[in-house]
Design a protein around this motif. Structure first.
Motif, PDB file in Angstrom:
ATOM      1  N   LEU A  95      -6.668  15.528  34.194  1.00 49.62           N
ATOM      2  CA  LEU A  95      -6.013  15.378  35.499  1.00 49.62           C
ATOM      3  C   LEU A  95      -6.608  16.422  36.422  1.00 49.62           C
ATOM      4  O   LEU A  95      -6.511  17.624  36.162  1.00 49.62           O
ATOM      5  N   LEU A  96      -7.289  15.944  37.470  1.00 51.38           N
ATOM      6  CA  LEU A  96      -7.912  16.870  38.428  1.00 51.38           C
ATOM      7  C   LEU A  96      -7.323  16.627  39.802  1.00 51.38           C
ATOM      8  O   LEU A  96      -7.019  15.478  40.161  1.00 51.38           O
ATOM      9  N   PHE A  97      -7.178  17.688  40.575  1.00 46.72           N
ATOM     10  CA  PHE A  97      -6.665  17.560  41.943  1.00 46.72           C
ATOM     11  C   PHE A  97      -7.766  17.892  42.947  1.00 46.72           C
ATOM     12  O   PHE A  97      -8.537  18.845  42.747  1.00 46.72           O
ATOM     13  N   PHE A  98      -7.809  17.087  44.002  1.00 47.53           N
ATOM     14  CA  PHE A  98      -8.773  17.294  45.090  1.00 47.53           C
ATOM     15  C   PHE A  98      -8.040  17.271  46.425  1.00 47.53           C
ATOM     16  O   PHE A  98      -6.943  16.710  46.534  1.00 47.53           O
ATOM     17  N   ASP A  99      -8.703  17.813  47.449  1.00 40.59           N
ATOM     18  CA  ASP A  99      -8.108  17.790  48.789  1.00 40.59           C
ATOM     19  C   ASP A  99      -8.179  16.402  49.408  1.00 40.59           C
ATOM     20  O   ASP A  99      -7.316  16.035  50.205  1.00 40.59           O
ATOM     21  N   ASN A 100      -9.216  15.630  49.069  1.00 39.70           N
ATOM     22  CA  ASN A 100      -9.395  14.312  49.690  1.00 39.70           C
ATOM     23  C   ASN A 100     -10.441  13.506  48.908  1.00 39.70           C
ATOM     24  O   ASN A 100     -11.066  14.025  47.970  1.00 39.70           O
ATOM     25  N   ALA A 101     -10.624  12.227  49.311  1.00 38.91           N
ATOM     26  CA  ALA A 101     -11.538  11.321  48.609  1.00 38.91           C
ATOM     27  C   ALA A 101     -12.994  11.778  48.727  1.00 38.91           C
ATOM     28  O   ALA A 101     -13.792  11.552  47.810  1.00 38.91           O
ATOM     29  N   ALA A 102     -13.340  12.414  49.836  1.00 39.48           N
ATOM     30  CA  ALA A 102     -14.717  12.912  50.006  1.00 39.48           C
ATOM     31  C   ALA A 102     -15.019  13.977  48.953  1.00 39.48           C
ATOM     32  O   ALA A 102     -16.114  13.995  48.369  1.00 39.48           O
ATOM     33  N   ASP A 103     -14.059  14.847  48.697  1.00 42.50           N
ATOM     34  CA  ASP A 103     -14.235  15.885  47.671  1.00 42.50           C
ATOM     35  C   ASP A 103     -14.317  15.259  46.283  1.00 42.50           C
ATOM     36  O   ASP A 103     -15.067  15.729  45.422  1.00 42.50           O
ATOM     37  N   GLU A 104     -13.548  14.188  46.068  1.00 39.08           N
ATOM     38  CA  GLU A 104     -13.598  13.509  44.764  1.00 39.08           C
ATOM     39  C   GLU A 104     -14.979  12.889  44.574  1.00 39.08           C
ATOM     40  O   GLU A 104     -15.529  12.907  43.462  1.00 39.08           O
ATOM     41  N   HIS A 105     -15.547  12.360  45.657  1.00 40.72           N
ATOM     42  CA  HIS A 105     -16.888  11.773  45.575  1.00 40.72           C
ATOM     43  C   HIS A 105     -17.931  12.874  45.306  1.00 40.72           C
ATOM     44  O   HIS A 105     -18.839  12.686  44.484  1.00 40.72           O
ATOM     45  N   ALA A 106     -17.782  14.004  45.985  1.00 37.09           N
ATOM     46  CA  ALA A 106     -18.704  15.139  45.764  1.00 37.09           C
ATOM     47  C   ALA A 106     -18.658  15.580  44.301  1.00 37.09           C
ATOM     48  O   ALA A 106     -19.685  15.941  43.709  1.00 37.09           O
TER      49      ALA A 106
END
Lengths: 136, 136
Positions: A95-106
């Protein structure tokens, strides 16, 4: 000098108050968890292999170093009550948390993530991913 | 008075340092997320009903008041890249953190959780739950 002491005293109190406020963040509640939850469940090719499970966990741990990751929880099925709706057939959860979808893509295209897939994907037979963005 | 000012100055610096330390907790990392992740995905009887989705979210929000809940993330499918492994067919996700399985059980039998099931279960057609306990 009296004014100087008074100002320092005020600064101490303000700093203490601010400290007290942020210390409640130790129990993350809605606003303190980053909005995008990337939830991944892995089933192993050798489901009973504790060695393969440990190797996969070792690999997932490397993902914490990716700069966009805001939080991480690596798990195995918990000993909660067995119910029809509970799926405890997986071997490892990530389970990982990101600020937004762009960060998840990065994260997806990050060399550390690519190395993880290259080095550990031979261990798993199935992966299920749920990407959820929090609601207000 | 000089010593008084010096002591206050030291207290300010110490308080600032402590504050700076705890403020990093705003980005939850492994040790700051409670060990047991209770991850639930809901599919609606009326999958296209934004009204039913909103009602279910309203119901899930009531669960945050249960004292054993250490963190909550309520979500809907994120606009991340479509991939074969990504399941974005669910309507609402609920992620709750607990200290241990006993607390998760106390949550299951809590009147607020029972009221949630009584009042909102008519909205969903399918629920999948994954309970994961974090590894060291």
């Amino acid at each position: 000098m009296r004014w100087f002491a008074l100002i320092l005293c005020l600064l101490s109190v303000m700093s203490y108050a601010d400290n007290h406020k942020t210390s409640t963040a130790e129990k993350p509640m809605p606003t303190q968890i980053a909005p995008l939850a990337h939830q991944v469940y892995f089933w192993l090719k050798n489901p009973d292999s504790k060695e393969d499970q440990a190797k996969l966990i070792e690999g997932i741990k490397t993902l914490a170093a990716i700069e966009q990751v805001r939080g991480i929880h690596i798990g195995v099925p918990a000993s909660t009550e067995k119910r029809d709706v509970v799926d405890n057939s997986y071997a490892v959860s990530e389970l990982l948390f990101f600020d937004n979808a762009a960060d998840e893509h990065a994260y997806q295209i990050h060399p550390i993530h690519k190395a993880f897939v290259d080095n550990y994907s031979h261990l798993w037979s199935k992966v299920v991913v749920y990407d959820s963005v929090s609601v207000k």
